[in-house]
Design a protein around this motif. Structure first.
Motif, mmCIF file in Angstrom:
data_model
loop_
_atom_site.group_PDB
_atom_site.id
_atom_site.type_symbol
_atom_site.label_atom_id
_atom_site.label_comp_id
_atom_site.label_asym_id
_atom_site.label_seq_id
_atom_site.Cartn_x
_atom_site.Cartn_y
_atom_site.Cartn_z
ATOM 1 N N ASN A 69 41.018 -29.414 3.073
ATOM 2 C CA ASN A 69 39.566 -29.535 3.041
ATOM 3 C C ASN A 69 38.924 -28.165 3.249
ATOM 4 O O ASN A 69 39.612 -27.154 3.380
ATOM 5 N N LEU A 70 37.614 -28.131 3.286
ATOM 6 C CA LEU A 70 36.880 -26.868 3.372
ATOM 7 C C LEU A 70 37.230 -26.087 4.633
ATOM 8 O O LEU A 70 37.338 -24.860 4.597
ATOM 9 N N GLU A 71 37.443 -26.760 5.734
ATOM 10 C CA GLU A 71 37.784 -26.057 6.977
ATOM 11 C C GLU A 71 39.133 -25.355 6.864
ATOM 12 O O GLU A 71 39.325 -24.281 7.428
ATOM 13 N N HIS A 72 40.070 -25.936 6.134
ATOM 14 C CA HIS A 72 41.368 -25.291 5.927
ATOM 15 C C HIS A 72 41.198 -24.034 5.079
ATOM 16 O O HIS A 72 41.812 -22.997 5.355
ATOM 17 N N VAL A 73 40.361 -24.111 4.048
ATOM 18 C CA VAL A 73 40.095 -22.938 3.205
ATOM 19 C C VAL A 73 39.411 -21.861 4.040
ATOM 20 O O VAL A 73 39.768 -20.681 3.969
ATOM 21 N N ARG A 74 38.443 -22.270 4.853
ATOM 22 C CA ARG A 74 37.722 -21.311 5.696
ATOM 23 C C ARG A 74 38.688 -20.595 6.647
ATOM 24 O O ARG A 74 38.623 -19.383 6.818
ATOM 25 N N THR A 75 39.605 -21.336 7.246
ATOM 26 C CA THR A 75 40.580 -20.735 8.161
ATOM 27 C C THR A 75 41.497 -19.773 7.418
ATOM 28 O O THR A 75 41.796 -18.682 7.913
ATOM 29 N N ALA A 76 41.929 -20.161 6.221
ATOM 30 C CA ALA A 76 42.794 -19.281 5.426
ATOM 31 C C ALA A 76 42.068 -17.989 5.064
ATOM 32 O O ALA A 76 42.653 -16.902 5.106
ATOM 33 N N VAL A 77 40.797 -18.091 4.735
ATOM 34 C CA VAL A 77 40.005 -16.903 4.395
ATOM 35 C C VAL A 77 39.852 -16.006 5.621
ATOM 36 O O VAL A 77 39.977 -14.779 5.532
ATOM 37 N N LYS A 78 39.611 -16.603 6.781
ATOM 38 C CA LYS A 78 39.437 -15.808 8.004
ATOM 39 C C LYS A 78 40.707 -15.050 8.376
ATOM 40 O O LYS A 78 40.641 -13.965 8.940
ATOM 41 N N ARG A 79 41.858 -15.610 8.059
ATOM 42 C CA ARG A 79 43.129 -14.984 8.435
ATOM 43 C C ARG A 79 43.498 -13.798 7.546
ATOM 44 O O ARG A 79 44.334 -12.992 7.920
ATOM 45 N N HIS A 80 42.915 -13.695 6.359
ATOM 46 C CA HIS A 80 43.272 -12.627 5.422
ATOM 47 C C HIS A 80 42.095 -11.657 5.325
ATOM 48 O O HIS A 80 41.051 -11.985 4.751
ATOM 49 N N GLN A 81 42.263 -10.461 5.869
ATOM 50 C CA GLN A 81 41.173 -9.491 5.990
ATOM 51 C C GLN A 81 40.476 -9.176 4.665
ATOM 52 O O GLN A 81 39.254 -9.266 4.586
ATOM 53 N N PRO A 82 41.188 -8.800 3.587
ATOM 54 C CA PRO A 82 40.472 -8.471 2.345
ATOM 55 C C PRO A 82 39.675 -9.655 1.785
ATOM 56 O O PRO A 82 38.569 -9.478 1.282
ATOM 57 N N THR A 83 40.227 -10.835 1.901
ATOM 58 C CA THR A 83 39.516 -12.016 1.406
ATOM 59 C C THR A 83 38.311 -12.308 2.285
ATOM 60 O O THR A 83 37.239 -12.655 1.791
ATOM 61 N N ARG A 84 38.483 -12.151 3.583
ATOM 62 C CA ARG A 84 37.391 -12.416 4.522
ATOM 63 C C ARG A 84 36.205 -11.503 4.244
ATOM 64 O O ARG A 84 35.053 -11.925 4.322
ATOM 65 N N ASP A 85 36.483 -10.252 3.891
ATOM 66 C CA ASP A 85 35.410 -9.281 3.693
ATOM 67 C C ASP A 85 34.433 -9.682 2.594
ATOM 68 O O ASP A 85 33.238 -9.431 2.700
ATOM 69 N N PHE A 86 34.924 -10.303 1.527
ATOM 70 C CA PHE A 86 34.004 -10.606 0.433
ATOM 71 C C PHE A 86 33.710 -12.090 0.253
ATOM 72 O O PHE A 86 32.729 -12.451 -0.384
ATOM 73 N N LEU A 87 34.520 -12.974 0.823
ATOM 74 C CA LEU A 87 34.365 -14.392 0.502
ATOM 75 C C LEU A 87 33.770 -15.226 1.632
ATOM 76 O O LEU A 87 33.108 -16.228 1.372
ATOM 77 N N LEU A 88 33.959 -14.827 2.860
ATOM 78 C CA LEU A 88 33.563 -15.671 3.986
ATOM 79 C C LEU A 88 32.067 -15.972 3.987
ATOM 80 O O LEU A 88 31.652 -17.094 4.278
#
Length: 153
Positions: A69-88
């Motif tokens: 679900n969306l919370e799982h995607v959000r957690t995965a994004v938070k754990r990966h720095q480059p993805t977090r920078d542009f997608l979070l």
């Protein structure tokens, strides 16, 4: 033989070329799109989505869930720095939990200091039997039941 299959698989894209081209053309700086650029953007998008899906699935497995679900995607994004920078910042905000932590009861709610208006009653009174009917039913039950014999031994 394996290299030919790999090249054939990597040369085709899962996304429709026309749609990717239209999305790329939405940028005002883009005038024309070459087939190589179209392929690279399509393939990069596929690889990124595959990466994000795998990381989100790992989070779901960690939380012992079968559905991502969306919370799982959000957690995965938070754990990966480059993805977090542009997608979070572009992910929808987290939803509020539907289930309250503590169940609310009518006794826990503050009662109003105002007296009820004439002719009105509380909602919980609707589900109670009126006092007269309750007394009449008790009397009817007492009359229909035979007296219990008492053993005087």
């Amino acid at each position: 033989m394996a290299e030919e299959e790999e090249n054939a698989a990597s040369s085709s894209s899962e996304f429709p070329k026309g749609r990717v081209k239209k999305i790329m053309a939405l940028d005002k700086d883009v005038k024309r799109v070459s087939s190589e650029a179209l392929f690279l953007v399509s393939r990069s998008t596929e690889l990124f989505l595959q990466f994000l899906a795998e990381k989100s699935a790992q989070v779901a497995i960690e939380k012992k869930r079968k559905t991502v679900n969306l919370e799982h995607v959000r957690t995965a994004v938070k754990r990966h720095q480059p993805t977090r920078d542009f997608l979070l910042d572009d992910l929808p905000p987290p939803s509020k939990p539907n289930k309250p932590d503590k169940p609310t009861t009518s006794a826990a709610r503050p009662k109003s200091d105002k007296p009820p208006l004439p002719g009105t009653r509380r909602i919980d009174q609707f589900f109670r039997k009126p006092e007269r009917e309750a007394q009449a039913q008790e009397q009817a039950q007492a009359q229909t039941q035979p007296p219990v014999p008492v053993d005087e031994s």
